[in-house]
Design a protein around this motif. Sequence first.
Motif, PDB file in Angstrom:
ATOM      1  N   ASN A  93     -22.918 -14.250  -1.626  1.00  0.00           N
ATOM      2  CA  ASN A  93     -23.441 -15.548  -1.378  1.00  0.00           C
ATOM      3  C   ASN A  93     -22.137 -16.575  -1.516  1.00  0.00           C
ATOM      4  N   HIS A  94     -21.760 -16.733  -2.912  1.00  0.00           N
ATOM      5  CA  HIS A  94     -20.675 -17.762  -3.001  1.00  0.00           C
ATOM      6  C   HIS A  94     -19.385 -17.918  -2.109  1.00  0.00           C
ATOM      7  N   ILE A  95     -18.779 -16.494  -2.471  1.00  0.00           N
ATOM      8  CA  ILE A  95     -17.578 -16.479  -1.852  1.00  0.00           C
ATOM      9  C   ILE A  95     -17.592 -16.211  -0.325  1.00  0.00           C
ATOM     10  N   VAL A  96     -18.854 -15.486   0.143  1.00  0.00           N
ATOM     11  CA  VAL A  96     -18.962 -15.258   1.746  1.00  0.00           C
ATOM     12  C   VAL A  96     -19.020 -16.700   2.342  1.00  0.00           C
ATOM     13  N   ARG A  97     -19.960 -17.361   1.565  1.00  0.00           N
ATOM     14  CA  ARG A  97     -20.470 -18.734   2.058  1.00  0.00           C
ATOM     15  C   ARG A  97     -19.278 -19.714   2.013  1.00  0.00           C
ATOM     16  N   GLY A  98     -18.676 -19.591   0.993  1.00  0.00           N
ATOM     17  CA  GLY A  98     -17.316 -20.399   0.830  1.00  0.00           C
ATOM     18  C   GLY A  98     -16.496 -20.055   2.042  1.00  0.00           C
ATOM     19  N   LEU A  99     -16.204 -18.982   2.368  1.00  0.00           N
ATOM     20  CA  LEU A  99     -15.330 -18.791   3.291  1.00  0.00           C
ATOM     21  C   LEU A  99     -15.804 -19.062   4.768  1.00  0.00           C
ATOM     22  N   GLU A 100     -17.082 -19.249   5.051  1.00  0.00           N
ATOM     23  CA  GLU A 100     -17.574 -19.618   6.213  1.00  0.00           C
ATOM     24  C   GLU A 100     -17.251 -21.040   6.304  1.00  0.00           C
ATOM     25  N   LYS A 101     -17.365 -22.024   5.137  1.00  0.00           N
ATOM     26  CA  LYS A 101     -17.036 -23.158   5.228  1.00  0.00           C
ATOM     27  C   LYS A 101     -15.582 -23.743   5.375  1.00  0.00           C
ATOM     28  N   SER A 102     -14.738 -22.840   5.161  1.00  0.00           N
ATOM     29  CA  SER A 102     -13.265 -23.148   5.196  1.00  0.00           C
ATOM     30  C   SER A 102     -12.813 -23.425   6.747  1.00  0.00           C
ATOM     31  N   VAL A 103     -12.004 -24.667   6.589  1.00  0.00           N
ATOM     32  CA  VAL A 103     -11.555 -25.070   7.711  1.00  0.00           C
ATOM     33  C   VAL A 103      -9.915 -25.057   7.766  1.00  0.00           C
ATOM     34  N   GLY A 104      -9.426 -24.450   6.644  1.00  0.00           N
ATOM     35  CA  GLY A 104      -7.900 -24.487   6.541  1.00  0.00           C
ATOM     36  C   GLY A 104      -7.566 -22.924   6.280  1.00  0.00           C
ATOM     37  N   ASP A 105      -6.883 -23.152   4.970  1.00  0.00           N
ATOM     38  CA  ASP A 105      -6.464 -21.742   4.385  1.00  0.00           C
ATOM     39  C   ASP A 105      -7.388 -21.503   2.992  1.00  0.00           C
ATOM     40  N   ALA A 106      -8.049 -20.512   2.987  1.00  0.00           N
ATOM     41  CA  ALA A 106      -8.803 -20.495   1.837  1.00  0.00           C
ATOM     42  C   ALA A 106      -8.276 -19.241   1.007  1.00  0.00           C
ATOM     43  N   THR A 107      -8.091 -19.674  -0.286  1.00  0.00           N
ATOM     44  CA  THR A 107      -7.270 -18.688  -1.293  1.00  0.00           C
ATOM     45  C   THR A 107      -8.294 -18.202  -2.648  1.00  0.00           C
ATOM     46  N   PHE A 108      -8.136 -16.997  -2.765  1.00  0.00           N
ATOM     47  CA  PHE A 108      -8.909 -16.417  -4.046  1.00  0.00           C
ATOM     48  C   PHE A 108      -7.908 -16.564  -5.230  1.00  0.00           C
ATOM     49  N   LYS A 109      -8.355 -17.059  -6.464  1.00  0.00           N
ATOM     50  CA  LYS A 109      -7.304 -17.040  -7.633  1.00  0.00           C
ATOM     51  C   LYS A 109      -7.877 -16.863  -8.989  1.00  0.00           C
ATOM     52  N   PHE A 110      -7.260 -16.371  -9.608  1.00  0.00           N
ATOM     53  CA  PHE A 110      -7.613 -16.177 -11.028  1.00  0.00           C
ATOM     54  C   PHE A 110      -6.661 -16.617 -11.993  1.00  0.00           C
ATOM     55  N   GLU A 111      -6.862 -17.842 -12.728  1.00  0.00           N
ATOM     56  CA  GLU A 111      -6.152 -18.546 -13.462  1.00  0.00           C
ATOM     57  C   GLU A 111      -6.545 -18.166 -14.925  1.00  0.00           C
ATOM     58  N   PRO A 112      -5.725 -17.787 -15.805  1.00  0.00           N
ATOM     59  CA  PRO A 112      -5.850 -17.402 -17.277  1.00  0.00           C
ATOM     60  C   PRO A 112      -5.898 -18.596 -18.131  1.00  0.00           C
TER      61      PRO A 112
END
Length: 256
Positions: free
Chosen positions: A87-106
């Motif tokens: 849901n969230h990540i796939v749909r988020g990628l579908e909304k991307s119009v630039g460069d999508a980046t996945f991050k973990f920040e501690p």
Amino acid sequence: MDGDSFQQWKNQCLNKCDFSKKGSVDEDISHVVSFINSQDRYFTTSSCSGRIILFDAVSDCPDVQKQNCSWLFVTHQKCQMEDVVRNHIVRGLEKSVGDATFKFEPFVLHVQCKQLEDAQLLHTVAINSGFRNSGITVGKKGKIIMAVRSTHCLEVPLSHRSHVLVTHQYLDFLVGVANQKMEENLKRIQRFSECLQAALQPQEEKCSFKEADNKTVYRRRRKRTQDVSVTDSSQNTQEHHENTEEEIDCDLLFLL
């Protein structure tokens, strides 16, 4: 630093509005923030318990600033694999119009300290708790900031100019890695909290704990001494008994 100036800065910081996207302190570190702010020598200026995010940035932009990014997904907890990926990540990628980046920040925490030695104490606690990227900065106006930071980050590009570069299987893998890092992050936060409370506990409590430890050691030593005495006594009794038997045997031989 002057005590009045520090207290004034502390009052201003703690009474101002929270302008973060969430608008409040993260639940997993609320006890840490409250404890630090209850101390006379410290107060927190910003914090984040750690997060997993997917954001969209302008393509071919060398400087990725927060104001130029669109947040497609964010959570401060572990991801639920099926829900997030489907849901969230796939749909988020579908909304991307630039460069999508996945991050973990501690976990990150900024604390203003009254004196340099206060910051050094906090820095030692952070390093010993696993936050090896922590550091101290001193501003021109004398503000001493201690930053609690870690190095176990994760940053992976997923799309370029709205074109997705990875498969769903790889997204599953990334979410699993991010969840593992979040688990380790929470363990370090707990370790930091425990070490911090031990380091900042009142001197009277430290003395009472030390006296209790000394009494325990004394009791162990006394018991060990008593055990040795009992053992020696038993050995002496046994030796005396053996010697008596030998004397009786000798007397019988003499009579014979």
